[in-house]
Design a protein around this motif. Structure first.
Motif, PDB file in Angstrom:
ATOM      1  N   ASP A   1      11.100  42.788  62.163  1.00 32.04           N
ATOM      2  CA  ASP A   1      11.236  43.420  60.963  1.00 32.04           C
ATOM      3  C   ASP A   1      11.223  42.697  59.617  1.00 32.04           C
ATOM      4  OD1 ASP A   1      11.469  45.963  62.192  1.00 32.04           O
ATOM      5  OD2 ASP A   1      13.656  45.883  62.441  1.00 32.04           O
ATOM      6  N   ARG A   2      11.266  41.392  59.886  1.00 32.17           N
ATOM      7  CA  ARG A   2      11.217  40.454  58.808  1.00 32.17           C
ATOM      8  C   ARG A   2      12.242  40.777  57.791  1.00 32.17           C
ATOM      9  NH1 ARG A   2       8.390  38.239  62.377  1.00 32.17           N
ATOM     10  NH2 ARG A   2       6.714  36.795  62.064  1.00 32.17           N
ATOM     11  N   THR A   3      13.353  41.158  58.353  1.00 33.52           N
ATOM     12  CA  THR A   3      14.528  41.396  57.512  1.00 33.52           C
ATOM     13  C   THR A   3      14.766  40.870  55.920  1.00 33.52           C
ATOM     14  OG1 THR A   3      15.606  42.474  59.496  1.00 33.52           O
ATOM     15  CG2 THR A   3      16.951  42.613  57.387  1.00 33.52           C
ATOM     16  N   ARG A   4      14.835  41.528  54.897  1.00 31.59           N
ATOM     17  CA  ARG A   4      14.848  40.711  53.776  1.00 31.59           C
ATOM     18  C   ARG A   4      16.436  41.135  53.239  1.00 31.59           C
ATOM     19  NH1 ARG A   4       9.626  41.415  55.005  1.00 31.59           N
ATOM     20  NH2 ARG A   4       8.156  41.675  53.302  1.00 31.59           N
ATOM     21  N   THR A   5      17.120  39.896  52.843  1.00 32.48           N
ATOM     22  CA  THR A   5      18.346  40.136  52.376  1.00 32.48           C
ATOM     23  C   THR A   5      18.756  39.359  51.080  1.00 32.48           C
ATOM     24  OG1 THR A   5      19.270  40.277  54.718  1.00 32.48           O
ATOM     25  CG2 THR A   5      21.064  39.696  52.968  1.00 32.48           C
ATOM     26  N   PRO A   6      19.292  39.902  50.113  1.00 32.06           N
ATOM     27  CA  PRO A   6      19.382  39.376  48.719  1.00 32.06           C
ATOM     28  C   PRO A   6      20.477  38.212  48.718  1.00 32.06           C
ATOM     29  CG  PRO A   6      20.331  41.472  48.873  1.00 32.06           C
ATOM     30  CD  PRO A   6      19.651  41.409  50.168  1.00 32.06           C
ATOM     31  N   ARG A   7      20.022  37.170  48.445  1.00 31.67           N
ATOM     32  CA  ARG A   7      20.950  35.952  48.269  1.00 31.67           C
ATOM     33  C   ARG A   7      21.903  36.124  46.985  1.00 31.67           C
ATOM     34  NH1 ARG A   7      16.315  32.496  50.317  1.00 31.67           N
ATOM     35  NH2 ARG A   7      17.336  31.778  52.449  1.00 31.67           N
ATOM     36  N   ARG A   8      22.723  35.269  46.856  1.00 30.39           N
ATOM     37  CA  ARG A   8      23.458  34.926  45.702  1.00 30.39           C
ATOM     38  C   ARG A   8      22.707  34.959  44.488  1.00 30.39           C
ATOM     39  NH1 ARG A   8      28.507  33.487  43.475  1.00 30.39           N
ATOM     40  NH2 ARG A   8      29.363  33.221  45.614  1.00 30.39           N
ATOM     41  N   SER A   9      21.531  34.194  44.456  1.00 31.36           N
ATOM     42  CA  SER A   9      20.747  34.120  43.352  1.00 31.36           C
ATOM     43  C   SER A   9      20.033  35.176  43.074  1.00 31.36           C
ATOM     44  CB  SER A   9      19.448  33.020  43.675  1.00 31.36           C
ATOM     45  OG  SER A   9      18.804  33.346  45.063  1.00 31.36           O
ATOM     46  N   ALA A  10      19.579  36.344  43.999  1.00 31.12           N
ATOM     47  CA  ALA A  10      19.000  37.474  43.645  1.00 31.12           C
ATOM     48  C   ALA A  10      19.990  38.495  43.018  1.00 31.12           C
ATOM     49  CB  ALA A  10      18.828  38.296  44.925  1.00 31.12           C
ATOM     50  N   HIS A  11      21.317  38.389  43.186  1.00 34.21           N
ATOM     51  CA  HIS A  11      22.369  38.960  42.290  1.00 34.21           C
ATOM     52  C   HIS A  11      22.647  38.433  40.882  1.00 34.21           C
ATOM     53  CE1 HIS A  11      24.396  41.427  45.481  1.00 34.21           C
ATOM     54  NE2 HIS A  11      23.652  40.508  46.418  1.00 34.21           N
ATOM     55  N   TYR A  12      22.350  37.071  40.932  1.00 36.59           N
ATOM     56  CA  TYR A  12      22.362  36.356  39.515  1.00 36.59           C
ATOM     57  C   TYR A  12      21.170  36.866  38.778  1.00 36.59           C
ATOM     58  CZ  TYR A  12      21.789  32.850  35.878  1.00 36.59           C
ATOM     59  OH  TYR A  12      21.562  32.058  34.919  1.00 36.59           O
ATOM     60  N   TYR A  13      20.049  36.769  39.379  1.00 35.41           N
ATOM     61  CA  TYR A  13      18.700  36.826  38.536  1.00 35.41           C
ATOM     62  C   TYR A  13      18.591  38.327  38.090  1.00 35.41           C
ATOM     63  CZ  TYR A  13      14.010  35.765  37.025  1.00 35.41           C
ATOM     64  OH  TYR A  13      13.055  35.487  36.412  1.00 35.41           O
ATOM     65  N   ALA A  14      19.031  39.142  38.897  1.00 38.29           N
ATOM     66  CA  ALA A  14      18.977  40.580  38.466  1.00 38.29           C
ATOM     67  C   ALA A  14      19.541  40.925  37.004  1.00 38.29           C
ATOM     68  CB  ALA A  14      19.496  41.432  39.702  1.00 38.29           C
ATOM     69  N   GLN A  15      21.153  40.211  37.138  1.00 38.59           N
ATOM     70  CA  GLN A  15      21.682  40.334  35.840  1.00 38.59           C
ATOM     71  C   GLN A  15      21.167  39.653  34.745  1.00 38.59           C
ATOM     72  OE1 GLN A  15      23.930  42.854  35.941  1.00 38.59           O
ATOM     73  NE2 GLN A  15      23.231  43.004  37.777  1.00 38.59           N
ATOM     74  N   VAL A  16      20.304  38.587  35.050  1.00 43.90           N
ATOM     75  CA  VAL A  16      19.966  37.850  33.762  1.00 43.90           C
ATOM     76  C   VAL A  16      18.535  38.642  33.341  1.00 43.90           C
ATOM     77  CG1 VAL A  16      18.354  35.848  33.213  1.00 43.90           C
ATOM     78  CG2 VAL A  16      20.429  35.414  34.681  1.00 43.90           C
TER      79      VAL A  16
ATOM     80  N   ALA B   1      11.204  25.103  54.405  1.00 48.82           N
ATOM     81  CA  ALA B   1      11.616  25.028  52.903  1.00 48.82           C
ATOM     82  C   ALA B   1      11.865  26.919  52.402  1.00 48.82           C
ATOM     83  CB  ALA B   1      10.897  24.517  51.981  1.00 48.82           C
ATOM     84  N   SER B   2      13.167  27.214  52.270  1.00 41.74           N
ATOM     85  CA  SER B   2      13.245  28.300  51.809  1.00 41.74           C
ATOM     86  C   SER B   2      13.460  28.393  50.122  1.00 41.74           C
ATOM     87  CB  SER B   2      14.779  28.889  52.245  1.00 41.74           C
ATOM     88  OG  SER B   2      15.900  28.080  51.837  1.00 41.74           O
ATOM     89  N   MET B   3      12.904  29.017  49.652  1.00 42.68           N
ATOM     90  CA  MET B   3      12.561  29.222  48.178  1.00 42.68           C
ATOM     91  C   MET B   3      12.764  30.474  47.588  1.00 42.68           C
ATOM     92  SD  MET B   3       9.680  26.445  47.168  1.00 42.68           S
ATOM     93  CE  MET B   3      10.344  26.065  45.658  1.00 42.68           C
ATOM     94  N   GLY B   4      13.215  31.527  48.375  1.00 36.10           N
ATOM     95  CA  GLY B   4      13.208  32.767  47.779  1.00 36.10           C
ATOM     96  C   GLY B   4      14.664  33.422  47.359  1.00 36.10           C
ATOM     97  N   LEU B   5      14.551  34.086  46.497  1.00 31.71           N
ATOM     98  CA  LEU B   5      15.896  35.037  45.910  1.00 31.71           C
ATOM     99  C   LEU B   5      16.314  35.756  46.810  1.00 31.71           C
ATOM    100  CD1 LEU B   5      14.804  36.072  42.360  1.00 31.71           C
ATOM    101  CD2 LEU B   5      15.956  33.775  42.924  1.00 31.71           C
ATOM    102  N   HIS B   6      15.351  36.205  48.018  1.00 33.34           N
ATOM    103  CA  HIS B   6      15.984  36.744  49.195  1.00 33.34           C
ATOM    104  C   HIS B   6      15.533  36.135  50.462  1.00 33.34           C
ATOM    105  CE1 HIS B   6      15.493  39.899  46.326  1.00 33.34           C
ATOM    106  NE2 HIS B   6      16.050  40.888  46.892  1.00 33.34           N
ATOM    107  N   HIS B   7      16.582  36.094  51.352  1.00 37.56           N
ATOM    108  CA  HIS B   7      16.390  35.313  52.504  1.00 37.56           C
ATOM    109  C   HIS B   7      15.443  36.488  53.588  1.00 37.56           C
ATOM    110  CE1 HIS B   7      17.664  34.945  57.047  1.00 37.56           C
ATOM    111  NE2 HIS B   7      17.716  33.617  56.657  1.00 37.56           N
ATOM    112  N   VAL B   8      14.628  35.848  54.347  1.00 36.24           N
ATOM    113  CA  VAL B   8      13.904  36.321  55.177  1.00 36.24           C
ATOM    114  C   VAL B   8      14.004  35.967  56.616  1.00 36.24           C
ATOM    115  CG1 VAL B   8      11.420  37.150  56.043  1.00 36.24           C
ATOM    116  CG2 VAL B   8      12.034  36.838  53.533  1.00 36.24           C
ATOM    117  N   ASP B   9      14.555  37.024  57.408  1.00 36.01           N
ATOM    118  CA  ASP B   9      14.632  36.509  58.994  1.00 36.01           C
ATOM    119  C   ASP B   9      13.354  36.484  59.755  1.00 36.01           C
ATOM    120  OD1 ASP B   9      15.455  36.155  61.558  1.00 36.01           O
ATOM    121  OD2 ASP B   9      16.822  38.090  61.649  1.00 36.01           O
ATOM    122  N   PHE B  10      12.825  35.382  59.756  1.00 28.28           N
ATOM    123  CA  PHE B  10      11.606  35.249  60.416  1.00 28.28           C
ATOM    124  C   PHE B  10      11.214  35.515  61.972  1.00 28.28           C
ATOM    125  CE2 PHE B  10      10.677  32.938  56.378  1.00 28.28           C
ATOM    126  CZ  PHE B  10       9.596  33.865  55.769  1.00 28.28           C
TER     127      PHE B  10
END
Length: 495
Positions: free
Chosen positions: A461-476, A448-457
């Motif tokens: 490096d467990r790379t973190r990548t911002p999702r669309r929701s991260a871009h939205y929430y940053a502006q909110v 179950a992915s619940m993050g504003l950032h996607h994590v490549d498990f």
């Protein structure tokens, strides 16, 4: 989080679907779900370490949090994510056995203490307020071996742990959350979550009582010795499922289900009289007598305990995800996930309405109006308290990065918070999105992915990548406008 005085400015803000100045936006996480480093340095074993290692079949994908997002080593990356999100605060939890490997203050881990101290300092350097949860379900296994939350001495053990944290970080942390979601008592004593015991309706009620006492001991300790110096706030975090009657005939039963799922923890702290909700206390006492028990399975509070717990919170910290409808259960009913909130005890069936859209997690469907309903109900029950939304989030999306459903979720649920503030006069000080990034989601593992950032498990490096929701929430968070314009391009790490 401070008091907020409502005014005509708020009415204008709501018309524009904009939160007022002073409202705080943040994101949340918890230690076991993101840190990894389960045996790093001298960290002690937690009940979740033991549970996932001995019963991996209890987790949907057989996974564990041994590495998770590896935030124990990559916390600096997390701080950068937070800065990019423009958030006012970061709610994170401290792992009890990472700081006190034996569970007791006889041995402080220098490594564990430094880890959280460095994180707090880095947040403050960037103007991000640390909001610290003391207990997000990581009980030291050493204490579980002594009875855990069913042992009345745990209230003292928790207060001792709280003192260590107040001494270490009290000069830098202004907002403390003692225990996240005491309803974990139901999960943990129904065999679903750690420690995986089977004692529903007995062990779960002992756990409920002693969690409340543990919270109150920590609160009174801070109130007595630390608040005069630091002036911070301390609260308990309640998970509030909003519950509606399926039909008019189900109204009385719905109130009883609210008593066991919400009131079991909120009534003792926020009501004028304290103690257990009276209707629930009578019901379980009567049922216990009918079962031949010499006393109620719901352990009574002494008057001294009632006074200790009553008023032991500086705000109402609320986690909200789901709404469900209540009806009388058929004799052969299967209860599903909501059974762990004691509804089987009450002869109730609790399930979402079929018209509510599903998410990737079977334990909640989408009904934003339920959030407003919950906030109004709590105000009516417990008075004009200040609320702080400590978790609210969306599970899953078909696209790993373009998660428009999560954007719509936060927009819709934030709109209901605004309506509760303006139309119902509910005082809400802040909102935490769950979660900062994908993490270990307990019994569902990494499904179950619940993050504003996607994590490549799959990546070391467990790379973190911002999702669309991260871009939205940053502006909110920057504008306080839930209808804000924002841009999103996959792979763009600049928010």
């Amino acid at each position: 989080m401070g008091q907020y005085l409502f005014s005509a400015v708020l009415a204008t803000a709501v018309a524009e679907r904009r939160f007022p100045a002073g409202f705080k936006f943040g994101v949340a996480s918890s230690s076991y779900q993101i840190e990894g480093g389960w045996n790093a340095s001298d960290k002690g074993e937690s009940i979740w370490d033991r549970f996932v290692h001995t019963t991996p079949e209890a987790i949907v994908d057989g996974s564990n949090g041994d590495v998770a997002c590896d935030s124990y080593h990559r916390w600096r990356e997390d701080v950068q994510l937070l800065e990019n999100l423009n958030v006012d605060f970061y709610r994170f939890s401290i792992s009890w056995p990472r700081v006190l490997p034996t569970g007791f203050p006889n041995r402080l881990s220098e490594h564990g203490a430094r880890y959280y101290g460095d994180l707090i300092d880095a947040l403050l350097e960037r103007g991000i307020e640390p909001v610290v949860t003391m207990y997000h379900w990581e009980l030291p296994q050493t204490l579980q071996d002594l009875g855990g939350w069913a042992n009345p001495l745990i209230a003292d053990w928790f207060a001792d742990y709280a003192r260590v944290l107040f001494d270490l970080y009290g000069d830098r942390v202004q907002t403390w959350l003692t225990i996240n979601e005491p309803l974990i008592c139901d999960f943990g004593y129904d065999g679903i979550f750690a420690p995986g015991l089977q004692s529903a309706g007995r062990g779960s009620y002992l756990c409920s009582k002693y969690m409340l006492l543990a919270h109150a001991r920590a609160y009174r300790l801070y109130e007595r010795e630390y608040k005069p110096k630091y002036g911070g706030t301390v609260s308990l975090v309640n998970q509030v499922y909003w519950l509606e009657p399926q039909t008019e005939q189900d109204a009385e039963l719905t109130e009883l289900v609210r008593d066991i799922s919400i009131g079991r923890y909120a009534h003792a702290v926020f009501s004028a009289e304290g103690g257990w909700p009276p209707a629930l206390e009578r019901y379980i006492a009567q049922k216990s007598a009918e079962e031949g028990e010499p006393r109620s399975r719901l352990p009574a509070f002494t008057q001294e305990e009632i006074e200790l717990i009553r008023g032991s919170s500086d705000m109402f910290a609320i986690n909200h995800y789901a709404t469900a409808a209540v009806s009388a259960a058929a004799p052969d009913a299967t209860y599903g996930v909501f059974a762990v909130e004691g509804v089987a005890e009450l002869g109730a069936a609790v399930a979402p309405r079929p018209e509510w859209p599903p998410t990737a997690s079977d334990w909640f469907t989408l009904y934003p109006e339920g959030f407003r309903g919950a906030l109004l109900y709590l105000k009516q029950q417990y008075g004009d308290v200040e609320f702080f939304v400590t978790e609210n989030g969306y599970a899953g999306s078909d696209d790993p990065l373009d998660d428009e459903p999560r954007v719509q979720y936060h927009r819709d649920y934030l709109a209901q918070v605004l309506l509760a503030m303006e139309e119902d006069g509910v005082r809400v000080a802040g909102y935490s999105a769950w979660s900062l990034m994908d993490s270990y989601e307990w019994m569902t593992g990494y499904q179950a992915s619940m993050g504003l950032h996607h994590v490549d498990f799959s990546s070391p490096d467990r790379t973190r990548t911002p999702r669309r929701s991260a871009h939205y929430y940053a502006q909110v968070a920057r504008t306080h406008d839930i209808d804000v314009d924002y841009s999103f391009h996959e792979g763009d790490n600049k928010l």
